[in-house]
Write an enzyme that holds these catalytic residues in place. Structure first.
Site, PDB file in Angstrom:
ATOM      1  N   CYS A 214      79.045  48.900  65.922  1.00  0.00           N
ATOM      2  CA  CYS A 214      77.681  48.941  66.469  1.00  0.00           C
ATOM      3  C   CYS A 214      77.199  47.554  66.835  1.00  0.00           C
ATOM      4  CB  CYS A 214      76.749  49.578  65.449  1.00  0.00           C
ATOM      5  SG  CYS A 214      77.333  51.207  64.984  1.00  0.00           S
TER       6      CYS A 214
ATOM      7  N   LYS B  73      67.565  51.542  70.476  1.00  0.00           N
ATOM      8  CA  LYS B  73      68.836  51.455  69.741  1.00  0.00           C
ATOM      9  C   LYS B  73      69.548  50.120  70.035  1.00  0.00           C
ATOM     10  CE  LYS B  73      72.762  52.581  67.847  1.00  0.00           C
ATOM     11  NZ  LYS B  73      73.098  53.157  66.581  1.00  0.00           N
TER      12      LYS B  73
HETATM   13  N1  SAJ Z   1      77.006  40.565  58.841  1.00  0.00           N
HETATM   14  C1  SAJ Z   1      76.988  39.187  58.706  1.00  0.00           C
HETATM   15  N2  SAJ Z   1      75.879  38.597  58.163  1.00  0.00           N
HETATM   16  C2  SAJ Z   1      74.794  39.317  57.763  1.00  0.00           C
HETATM   17  C3  SAJ Z   1      74.812  40.725  57.917  1.00  0.00           C
HETATM   18  C4  SAJ Z   1      75.940  41.326  58.460  1.00  0.00           C
HETATM   19  O1  SAJ Z   1      77.948  38.487  59.074  1.00  0.00           O
HETATM   20  O2  SAJ Z   1      73.835  38.719  57.270  1.00  0.00           O
HETATM   21  C5  SAJ Z   1      78.195  41.221  59.427  1.00  0.00           C
HETATM   22  C6  SAJ Z   1      78.847  42.252  58.501  1.00  0.00           C
HETATM   23  O3  SAJ Z   1      79.719  41.661  57.589  1.00  0.00           O
HETATM   24  C7  SAJ Z   1      79.547  43.155  59.516  1.00  0.00           C
HETATM   25  C8  SAJ Z   1      78.605  43.136  60.718  1.00  0.00           C
HETATM   26  O4  SAJ Z   1      77.777  41.997  60.540  1.00  0.00           O
HETATM   27  O5  SAJ Z   1      80.787  42.590  59.915  1.00  0.00           O
HETATM   28  C9  SAJ Z   1      77.744  44.385  60.879  1.00  0.00           C
HETATM   29  O6  SAJ Z   1      77.266  44.834  59.611  1.00  0.00           O
HETATM   30  P1  SAJ Z   1      75.782  45.400  59.397  1.00  0.00           P
HETATM   31  O7  SAJ Z   1      75.607  45.736  57.981  1.00  0.00           O
HETATM   32  O8  SAJ Z   1      74.813  44.436  59.991  1.00  0.00           O
HETATM   33  O9  SAJ Z   1      75.678  46.692  60.330  1.00  0.00           O
HETATM   34  P2  SAJ Z   1      76.537  48.042  60.562  1.00  0.00           P
HETATM   35  O10 SAJ Z   1      77.356  47.835  61.797  1.00  0.00           O
HETATM   36  O11 SAJ Z   1      77.227  48.509  59.348  1.00  0.00           O
HETATM   37  O12 SAJ Z   1      75.341  49.105  60.879  1.00  0.00           O
HETATM   38  C10 SAJ Z   1      74.368  48.799  61.864  1.00  0.00           C
HETATM   39  C11 SAJ Z   1      72.967  49.046  61.298  1.00  0.00           C
HETATM   40  N3  SAJ Z   1      71.972  48.523  62.228  1.00  0.00           N
HETATM   41  C12 SAJ Z   1      71.056  47.601  61.839  1.00  0.00           C
HETATM   42  O13 SAJ Z   1      71.008  47.150  60.725  1.00  0.00           O
HETATM   43  C13 SAJ Z   1      70.089  47.138  62.890  1.00  0.00           C
HETATM   44  C14 SAJ Z   1      72.783  50.548  61.081  1.00  0.00           C
HETATM   45  O14 SAJ Z   1      71.455  50.837  60.662  1.00  0.00           O
HETATM   46  C15 SAJ Z   1      73.067  51.325  62.368  1.00  0.00           C
HETATM   47  O15 SAJ Z   1      72.962  52.732  62.140  1.00  0.00           O
HETATM   48  C16 SAJ Z   1      74.467  51.023  62.808  1.00  0.00           C
HETATM   49  O16 SAJ Z   1      74.596  49.605  63.019  1.00  0.00           O
HETATM   50  C17 SAJ Z   1      74.728  51.798  64.091  1.00  0.00           C
HETATM   51  O17 SAJ Z   1      75.293  52.900  64.012  1.00  0.00           O
HETATM   52  O18 SAJ Z   1      74.272  51.361  65.144  1.00  0.00           O
END
Ligand code: SAJ
Length: 426
Positions: free
Chosen positions: A259, A205
């Site tokens: 997360c 995780k």
């Molecule tokens: N972000 C960026 N650039 C990117 C992608 C995301 O700046 O290219 C930012 C987003 O805007 C946001 C943050 O990162 O502020 C996190 O967003 P996210 O879409 O990467 O992730 P979360 O927090 O919504 O969900 C994540 C997911 N984990 C992964 O993709 C490895 C999800 O599958 C998990 O279930 C969740 O964390 C969790 O509960 O751990």
């Protein structure tokens, strides 16, 4: 009975398994026992209501004897505890809820039971924190009861679907515990169930989310380098990603949510001597809101007294979750620097945030602005054309932090445009 525990409970009841949902808050227990819910998640209200009506789900503030216990409690940062290691200052997890949940199980734990921890936790929590507490019952883990860790990886908004369909990792403190856990989840999980040991499952995780955090950090650092060298990072990312083994994520105003911006700290606090890269990535992502603010200062030649429309407050595109949001951090920092900020979040038009002026409509946000800052790449914002924007606002300066808008089209409408990571116009 939070975002993970409650949906998981309803999954078991669909298989006619009797569930007692435990929460320390009496008001939540009362709501659940009348068939209501206290959190927002699509489909959950109906699922809980029918589970309670069927008599298979009820709630209480204390556990009772059961065949299996699942612990799904928050593991936030500790309010007061921080650590230091060779100049690194890091946050520490508050494991108080895991500890007290485990302690509440001790009096009702029986021979043959299964205990599973789902909360995101530092490596070795199952072995070093949970096992000793549960063994206060006089029973021995692995011998008298089964003990395992199973990480939850569902995406808010799709929890009911992903709980069933996602692959699941289950790590026992011994193979029999892994098998017992796998059998329990097999009652409703249709994705593959992979068995491993408890510390591997804990690391899985943390590794998933840390991997993403570090990759976003490199994208953010590339955006700064591109500005230094007069390059448009978005074009450079597109061209680099043509390489069959390269896929660069998107820079932006920072990393939020509960997360990706939290989980890497579990590694840092557990082994700061080995987590330099992870720590550094956190520093880059955490300083990105301030970097966006500096970009706007450069564009405008100062911030004091500038009327800024901040577009978006959610932590990422197309969600209504405003907690741990870098967009909100940028808006607050701008205000601290003396800008007159009005913020608008289309997914929560009635949002109220401490220290921020929020408005209920796009029109109100844009009406008397001098400058627009696009903070979240919501589809609704991306779909606005340059002409529509020009008609809605007297502002003629834009900072786009997420590459959501067509800069040339905006320039053609008379806007002065800066894009985060675009050094061509700096
Ligand atoms: N972000 C960026 N650039 C990117 C992608 C995301 O700046 O290219 C930012 C987003 O805007 C946001 C943050 O990162 O502020 C996190 O967003 P996210 O879409 O990467 O992730 P979360 O927090 O919504 O969900 C994540 C997911 N984990 C992964 O993709 C490895 C999800 O599958 C998990 O279930 C969740 O964390 C969790 O509960 O751990």
């Amino acid at each position: 009975m939070g975002y993970i525990g409650l949906p998981t409970a309803t999954m078991f009841t669909r298989q006619a398994i009797q569930v007692l949902g435990v929460d320390i808050r009496q008001d939540i227990v009362d709501t659940l026992n009348t068939g209501g819910i206290h959190i927002h998640e699509p489909g959950l209200a109906e699922a809980v209501n029918s589970a309670v009506k069927s008599g298979l789900l009820s709630a209480a503030t204390q556990p009772q004897p059961a065949d299996a216990f699942i612990i799904a409690v928050p593991t936030p940062f500790h309010e007061h505890l921080t650590g230091e290691y060779e100049g690194m200052t890091f946050k520490k997890a508050d494991m108080g809820a895991v500890t007290s949940a485990a302690e509440s199980i001790v009096p009702v734990l029986r021979s043959g039971n299964l205990v599973i921890l789902e909360s995101t936790s530092p490596p070795r929590t199952t072995l070093d924190l949970l096992k000793p507490i549960l063994e206060k019952s006089g029973l021995k883990a692995g011998q008298d009861f089964f003990l395992a860790y199973s990480p939850e990886r569902v995406l808010p908004g799709q929890i009911l679907k992903e709980l069933v369909e996602n692959a699941r990792v289950i790590g026992g403190i011994d193979p029999r515990s892994s098998q017992a856990g796998a059998s329990l989840y097999a009652s409703f999980v249709r994705g593959q169930i992979h068995q491993t040991d408890s510390t591997t499952a804990e690391m899985v995780k943390l590794m998933e989310n840390t991997y993403r955090d570090v990759n976003i950090a490199i994208a953010n650092e590339f955006s700064r380098l591109a500005e230094r060298f007069g390059v448009d990072v978005w074009e450079a990312i597109k061209l680099s990603s043509l390489h069959p083994r390269v896929k660069i994520l998107s820079p932006g105003p920072g990393v939020g949510g509960h997360c990706i911006s939290v989980d890497p700290w579990f590694f840092v606090e557990s082994a700061p001597d080995l987590s330099g890269l992870i720590y550094q990535a956190r520093q880059v992502n955490d300083s990105q809101p301030a970097y966006a603010v500096e970009s706007l200062r450069r564009l405008l030649g100062g911030l004091r007294g500038k009327r800024v429309a901040a577009l978006g407050l959610a932590y990422k595109p197309d969600v209504d979750d405003l907690r741990e949001s870098p967009a909100a951090d940028v808006a607050r920092l701008l205000k601290e620097e003396g800008a007159l900020v009005k913020a608008y979040e289309p997914f929560k038009p009635d949002a109220k945030m401490d220290g921020l002026e929020t408005v209920a409509s796009l029109e109100e946000c844009l009406r008397d602005a001098e400058t627009l800052i696009l903070l979240v790449n919501h589809t609704a914002f991306r779909n606005l054309t340059a002409g529509e924007l020009a008609a809605m606002t007297p502002a003629r300066a834009v900072l786009d932090t997420v590459n959501g808008w067509d800069a040339d089209a905006l320039r053609a409408e008379g806007f002065m445009v800066a894009r985060l990571g675009d050094g061509r116009r700096g």
